[in-house]
Design a protein around this motif. Sequence first.
Motif, PDB file in Angstrom:
ATOM      1  N   THR A  27       0.855  -1.156  -0.082  1.00 22.73           N
ATOM      2  CA  THR A  27      -0.013   0.122  -0.149  1.00 22.73           C
ATOM      3  C   THR A  27       0.951   1.289   0.134  1.00 22.73           C
ATOM      4  OG1 THR A  27      -0.192   0.043   2.410  1.00 22.73           O
ATOM      5  CG2 THR A  27      -1.935  -1.218   1.216  1.00 22.73           C
ATOM      6  N   ASP A  30       1.540   5.051  -4.780  1.00 21.13           N
ATOM      7  CA  ASP A  30       0.335   6.030  -5.040  1.00 21.13           C
ATOM      8  C   ASP A  30      -0.717   5.131  -5.273  1.00 21.13           C
ATOM      9  OD1 ASP A  30      -0.471   5.652  -8.229  1.00 21.13           O
ATOM     10  OD2 ASP A  30       1.863   5.632  -7.926  1.00 21.13           O
ATOM     11  N   LYS A  31      -1.971   5.885  -5.012  1.00 18.33           N
ATOM     12  CA  LYS A  31      -3.295   4.925  -5.009  1.00 18.33           C
ATOM     13  C   LYS A  31      -3.508   4.147  -5.971  1.00 18.33           C
ATOM     14  CE  LYS A  31      -5.522   7.853  -1.750  1.00 18.33           C
ATOM     15  NZ  LYS A  31      -6.922   8.232  -1.345  1.00 18.33           N
ATOM     16  N   LYS A  32      -3.322   4.458  -7.225  1.00 18.23           N
ATOM     17  CA  LYS A  32      -3.526   3.546  -8.557  1.00 18.23           C
ATOM     18  C   LYS A  32      -2.751   2.466  -8.533  1.00 18.23           C
ATOM     19  CE  LYS A  32      -4.164   3.765 -13.376  1.00 18.23           C
ATOM     20  NZ  LYS A  32      -4.038   4.300 -14.410  1.00 18.23           N
ATOM     21  N   ALA A  34      -1.007   1.116  -5.776  1.00 16.88           N
ATOM     22  CA  ALA A  34      -1.217   0.465  -4.611  1.00 16.88           C
ATOM     23  C   ALA A  34      -2.574  -0.399  -5.030  1.00 16.88           C
ATOM     24  CB  ALA A  34      -1.368   1.233  -3.461  1.00 16.88           C
ATOM     25  N   ILE A  35      -3.574  -0.017  -5.475  1.00 13.96           N
ATOM     26  CA  ILE A  35      -4.784  -0.741  -5.443  1.00 13.96           C
ATOM     27  C   ILE A  35      -4.726  -1.690  -7.068  1.00 13.96           C
ATOM     28  CG2 ILE A  35      -6.182   0.737  -7.523  1.00 13.96           C
ATOM     29  CD1 ILE A  35      -7.746  -0.969  -4.335  1.00 13.96           C
ATOM     30  N   TYR A  78      -7.889  -0.863   2.891  1.00 12.19           N
ATOM     31  CA  TYR A  78      -7.287   0.056   2.017  1.00 12.19           C
ATOM     32  C   TYR A  78      -8.347   1.063   1.501  1.00 12.19           C
ATOM     33  CZ  TYR A  78      -4.390   2.513  -1.525  1.00 12.19           C
ATOM     34  OH  TYR A  78      -3.760   3.545  -1.954  1.00 12.19           O
ATOM     35  N   LYS A  79      -9.777   0.790   1.214  1.00 14.53           N
ATOM     36  CA  LYS A  79     -10.733   1.246   0.636  1.00 14.53           C
ATOM     37  C   LYS A  79     -11.519   2.001   1.847  1.00 14.53           C
ATOM     38  CE  LYS A  79     -10.600   1.184  -3.644  1.00 14.53           C
ATOM     39  NZ  LYS A  79     -10.556   2.315  -4.409  1.00 14.53           N
TER      40      LYS A  79
END
Length: 95
Positions: A27, A30-32, A34-35, A78-79
Amino acid sequence: MILEEVYEVIKQRIREKPEGSYVARLTIDDKKTAINKICEKVGEEATELILAAKDDKKDEIIYEAADLIFHTMVLLAYKNIEFEELLKEFERRKK
């Protein structure tokens, strides 16, 4: 309940990103990115569970199911979805 305890540890590791933590490594980007990494792990573990089930290997089924549940919990945390929300959904389905 052990799943709730593990979930709290997952949330803590996402927040604090301790060195050497597997969850932190998943995680930290960056968010993209990591997801994408988290979703890839969920898909990988689902596939491994399916293969273990098709091979009828009980020990592997248990191991891979735990991996899938763990990575699903990482995704939920994470969400910013609370474990209680998941439990409420199961409660709703029970009716």
